[in-house]
Every structure is written in structure tokens, then in C-alpha cells.
Motif scaffolding. Structure first.
Motif, PDB file in Angstrom:
ATOM      1  N   GLU A  32      39.525  25.252  50.182  1.00 58.68           N
ATOM      2  CA  GLU A  32      38.858  24.421  51.179  1.00 58.68           C
ATOM      3  C   GLU A  32      38.895  25.124  52.527  1.00 58.68           C
ATOM      4  OE1 GLU A  32      40.253  20.375  51.178  1.00 58.68           O
ATOM      5  OE2 GLU A  32      40.369  20.346  48.986  1.00 58.68           O
ATOM      6  N   ASN A  33      37.731  25.155  53.158  1.00 55.41           N
ATOM      7  CA  ASN A  33      37.588  25.678  54.528  1.00 55.41           C
ATOM      8  C   ASN A  33      37.955  27.152  54.662  1.00 55.41           C
ATOM      9  OD1 ASN A  33      36.928  22.998  55.404  1.00 55.41           O
ATOM     10  ND2 ASN A  33      39.121  22.530  55.409  1.00 55.41           N
ATOM     11  N   PHE A  34      37.684  27.943  53.636  1.00 53.06           N
ATOM     12  CA  PHE A  34      37.967  29.380  53.723  1.00 53.06           C
ATOM     13  C   PHE A  34      36.992  30.051  54.674  1.00 53.06           C
ATOM     14  CE2 PHE A  34      40.539  31.091  49.901  1.00 53.06           C
ATOM     15  CZ  PHE A  34      41.465  30.080  50.032  1.00 53.06           C
ATOM     16  N   THR A  35      37.508  31.020  55.445  1.00 54.86           N
ATOM     17  CA  THR A  35      36.674  31.826  56.333  1.00 54.86           C
ATOM     18  C   THR A  35      37.067  33.284  56.181  1.00 54.86           C
ATOM     19  OG1 THR A  35      36.551  30.002  57.925  1.00 54.86           O
ATOM     20  CG2 THR A  35      35.949  32.187  58.728  1.00 54.86           C
ATOM     21  N   ASP A  36      36.198  34.085  55.571  1.00 57.48           N
ATOM     22  CA  ASP A  36      36.368  35.536  55.450  1.00 57.48           C
ATOM     23  C   ASP A  36      37.721  35.955  54.872  1.00 57.48           C
ATOM     24  OD1 ASP A  36      33.810  35.950  56.480  1.00 57.48           O
ATOM     25  OD2 ASP A  36      34.538  35.995  58.541  1.00 57.48           O
ATOM     26  N   VAL A  37      38.151  35.308  53.800  1.00 59.75           N
ATOM     27  CA  VAL A  37      39.397  35.675  53.128  1.00 59.75           C
ATOM     28  C   VAL A  37      39.076  36.838  52.185  1.00 59.75           C
ATOM     29  CG1 VAL A  37      41.245  34.921  51.594  1.00 59.75           C
ATOM     30  CG2 VAL A  37      40.317  33.340  53.301  1.00 59.75           C
ATOM     31  N   ALA A  38      39.620  38.023  52.503  1.00 61.14           N
ATOM     32  CA  ALA A  38      39.318  39.223  51.720  1.00 61.14           C
ATOM     33  C   ALA A  38      40.234  39.373  50.509  1.00 61.14           C
ATOM     34  CB  ALA A  38      39.416  40.465  52.597  1.00 61.14           C
ATOM     35  N   THR A  39      41.511  39.057  50.659  1.00 62.31           N
ATOM     36  CA  THR A  39      42.453  39.130  49.536  1.00 62.31           C
ATOM     37  C   THR A  39      43.294  37.860  49.513  1.00 62.31           C
ATOM     38  OG1 THR A  39      44.174  40.254  50.807  1.00 62.31           O
ATOM     39  CG2 THR A  39      42.612  41.650  49.613  1.00 62.31           C
ATOM     40  N   THR A  76      53.826  29.993  34.541  1.00 62.97           N
ATOM     41  CA  THR A  76      53.303  30.608  35.764  1.00 62.97           C
ATOM     42  C   THR A  76      51.896  31.161  35.533  1.00 62.97           C
ATOM     43  OG1 THR A  76      55.535  31.295  36.404  1.00 62.97           O
ATOM     44  CG2 THR A  76      53.715  32.385  37.523  1.00 62.97           C
ATOM     45  N   VAL A  77      51.024  30.882  36.478  1.00 63.12           N
ATOM     46  CA  VAL A  77      49.690  31.495  36.516  1.00 63.12           C
ATOM     47  C   VAL A  77      49.588  32.194  37.859  1.00 63.12           C
ATOM     48  CG1 VAL A  77      47.197  31.082  36.539  1.00 63.12           C
ATOM     49  CG2 VAL A  77      48.680  29.665  35.098  1.00 63.12           C
ATOM     50  N   LYS A  78      49.172  33.461  37.831  1.00 65.47           N
ATOM     51  CA  LYS A  78      48.985  34.201  39.076  1.00 65.47           C
ATOM     52  C   LYS A  78      47.518  34.600  39.183  1.00 65.47           C
ATOM     53  CE  LYS A  78      50.350  38.298  41.709  1.00 65.47           C
ATOM     54  NZ  LYS A  78      51.133  39.542  41.692  1.00 65.47           N
ATOM     55  N   LEU A  79      46.877  34.152  40.258  1.00 66.40           N
ATOM     56  CA  LEU A  79      45.505  34.525  40.567  1.00 66.40           C
ATOM     57  C   LEU A  79      45.528  35.512  41.717  1.00 66.40           C
ATOM     58  CD1 LEU A  79      42.364  34.213  40.618  1.00 66.40           C
ATOM     59  CD2 LEU A  79      42.730  32.286  42.182  1.00 66.40           C
ATOM     60  N   VAL A  80      44.884  36.655  41.532  1.00 65.47           N
ATOM     61  CA  VAL A  80      44.708  37.630  42.607  1.00 65.47           C
ATOM     62  C   VAL A  80      43.205  37.845  42.744  1.00 65.47           C
ATOM     63  CG1 VAL A  80      45.150  39.985  43.399  1.00 65.47           C
ATOM     64  CG2 VAL A  80      46.909  38.760  42.103  1.00 65.47           C
ATOM     65  N   ALA A  81      42.694  37.653  43.960  1.00 66.39           N
ATOM     66  CA  ALA A  81      41.262  37.816  44.205  1.00 66.39           C
ATOM     67  C   ALA A  81      41.047  38.715  45.414  1.00 66.39           C
ATOM     68  CB  ALA A  81      40.607  36.461  44.449  1.00 66.39           C
ATOM     69  N   MET A  82      39.973  39.516  45.327  1.00 66.36           N
ATOM     70  CA  MET A  82      39.604  40.396  46.427  1.00 66.36           C
ATOM     71  C   MET A  82      38.087  40.375  46.569  1.00 66.36           C
ATOM     72  SD  MET A  82      40.394  44.435  47.096  1.00 66.36           S
ATOM     73  CE  MET A  82      39.535  44.977  45.647  1.00 66.36           C
ATOM     74  N   ALA A  83      37.627  40.194  47.797  1.00 65.00           N
ATOM     75  CA  ALA A  83      36.198  40.180  48.092  1.00 65.00           C
ATOM     76  C   ALA A  83      35.966  40.982  49.363  1.00 65.00           C
ATOM     77  CB  ALA A  83      35.691  38.752  48.253  1.00 65.00           C
ATOM     78  N   LEU A  84      35.266  42.100  49.260  1.00 64.96           N
ATOM     79  CA  LEU A  84      35.050  42.966  50.416  1.00 64.96           C
ATOM     80  C   LEU A  84      34.356  42.250  51.564  1.00 64.96           C
ATOM     81  CD1 LEU A  84      34.042  46.290  48.642  1.00 64.96           C
ATOM     82  CD2 LEU A  84      36.251  45.659  49.636  1.00 64.96           C
ATOM     83  N   ASN A  85      33.437  41.343  51.237  1.00 62.59           N
ATOM     84  CA  ASN A  85      32.734  40.595  52.280  1.00 62.59           C
ATOM     85  C   ASN A  85      33.414  39.268  52.605  1.00 62.59           C
ATOM     86  OD1 ASN A  85      30.693  42.540  52.599  1.00 62.59           O
ATOM     87  ND2 ASN A  85      29.686  41.772  50.762  1.00 62.59           N
ATOM     88  N   GLY A  86      34.531  38.999  51.960  1.00 68.08           N
ATOM     89  CA  GLY A  86      35.292  37.787  52.222  1.00 68.08           C
ATOM     90  C   GLY A  86      34.829  36.599  51.399  1.00 68.08           C
ATOM     91  N   ILE A  87      35.767  35.710  51.155  1.00 65.89           N
ATOM     92  CA  ILE A  87      35.485  34.435  50.502  1.00 65.89           C
ATOM     93  C   ILE A  87      35.404  33.409  51.614  1.00 65.89           C
ATOM     94  CG2 ILE A  87      36.340  32.688  48.889  1.00 65.89           C
ATOM     95  CD1 ILE A  87      38.007  34.999  47.591  1.00 65.89           C
TER      96      ILE A  87
END
Length: 164
Positions: A32-39, A76-87
Motif C-alpha cells: 500500500e502506498n508504495f513510491t519508487d521501491v526498487a528492492t 517461513t516465506v521470503k519474498l525478494v523483489a527488485m524493479a529498476l524503475n521502482g514499484i
């Protein structure tokens, strides 16, 4: 690591689900309310003696991201996400499908969310709060309103098909 607390601003939220013992519950993990989250690293903890993770599926908010889900450790569940332009924005990150044991006690079982590292597209640390979810397991009753679950000793069905 940041565990769930009061939630404002950017946050990751796990939903609440209700299920009859022996069936599958879906817990949705949302941003919710993410702004340019890259990792982003998100850890989700659950009770593996009651819940078995059957599968996961990435949500629409990760469509432009590289995402990895690690479920190797029970509980345990581990989510790792990366977005060059941000989420950016709000939406689903991940769906978790939990099978409940057929004889588990009717109760509410926590789904605990913790945030690991999170960085913006400018490589600055990002503060993201976490909101826990839950899976509520209800008593299984037959057509005569008799309990089916051996663990459901805490009451009768009182004319209801299923009850918590």
C-alpha cells in the motif's frame, strides 16, 4: 528487520482468511502506498504444524519486477523483489495458499509479516511498515450439526454448518 506495528505510509499487509479445518485458505500479501521501491525483502512467518504452504503466486504489482519466493524452510516465506524503475502504487504482491490440517483446533493462527531491506530507486533506505494477517480455522460439522474434527472439543455447532 521491521515487524508489524502501527501502519502508516508505505506498508505491506497480510490479509485475514477463514477456512474449515482440512481445506485451503488464501492469504494475500499487499503493498500500500508504495513510491519508487526498487528492492524489497518481505518475510512471512506461519505455524507449520497447522498450516502447510501448498503454493504461491506473484501479484500484479510485481509484473514489472524480478521476484523470487523462497519457501524452503517450513514456517517461513521470503519474498525478494527488485524493479529498476521502482514499484509504485498499491496492489497485490503475493498470494499464499495454505492447506490446514484436518484435525487442527479451531482457532486463529497468526501470519506474521516482517520487512527486511528496502531501498528506493535512488538507493536510499525506505521505511515500510508491516501489518500481520491470520488464518481462522472453523469447526467442521456434518449435516446433523455434529462436530467432525476430533480437535473441536470446545463446543458444539448449535445449528450452524460451520463455526469458529
Amino acid at each position: 528487520m521491521v515487524f508489524a506495528g502501527a501502519a502508516t505510509g508505505q506498508q505491506v499487509t497480510a490479509s485475514a482468511a477463514t477456512v474449515t479445518a482440512g481445506n485451503t485458505a488464501t492469504v494475500t500479501v499487499k503493498a500500500e502506498n508504495f513510491t519508487d521501491v526498487a528492492t524489497l525483502e518481505v518475510y512471512i512467518y506461519y505455524d507449520p504444524t497447522v498450516l502447510t504452504l501448498s503454493s504461491t503466486s506473484n501479484g500484479s504489482l510485481l509484473s514489472d519486477a524480478q521476484a523470487s519466493v523462497n519457501t524452503a524452510e517450513a514456517g517461513t516465506v521470503k519474498l525478494v523483489a527488485m524493479a529498476l524503475n521502482g514499484i509504485s502504487g498499491s496492489g497485490n504482491l503475493l498470494s499464499l495458499y495454505f492447506k490446514t490440517t484436518a484435525d487442527c483446533a479451531p482457532s486463529t493462527y497468526p501470519i506474521t509479516v516482517a520487512i527486511g531491506n528496502a531501498f528506493s530507486v535512488g538507493f536510499a533506505p525506505v521505511t515500510i511498515s508491516a501489518v500481520n494477517g491470520s488464518v481462522t480455522v472453523k469447526v467442521r460439522c456434518n449435516g446433523d450439526n455434529q462436530k467432525i474434527s476430533a480437535a473441536a472439543e470446545a463446543g458444539c455447532c448449535h445449528g450452524e454448518a460451520d463455526r469458529p
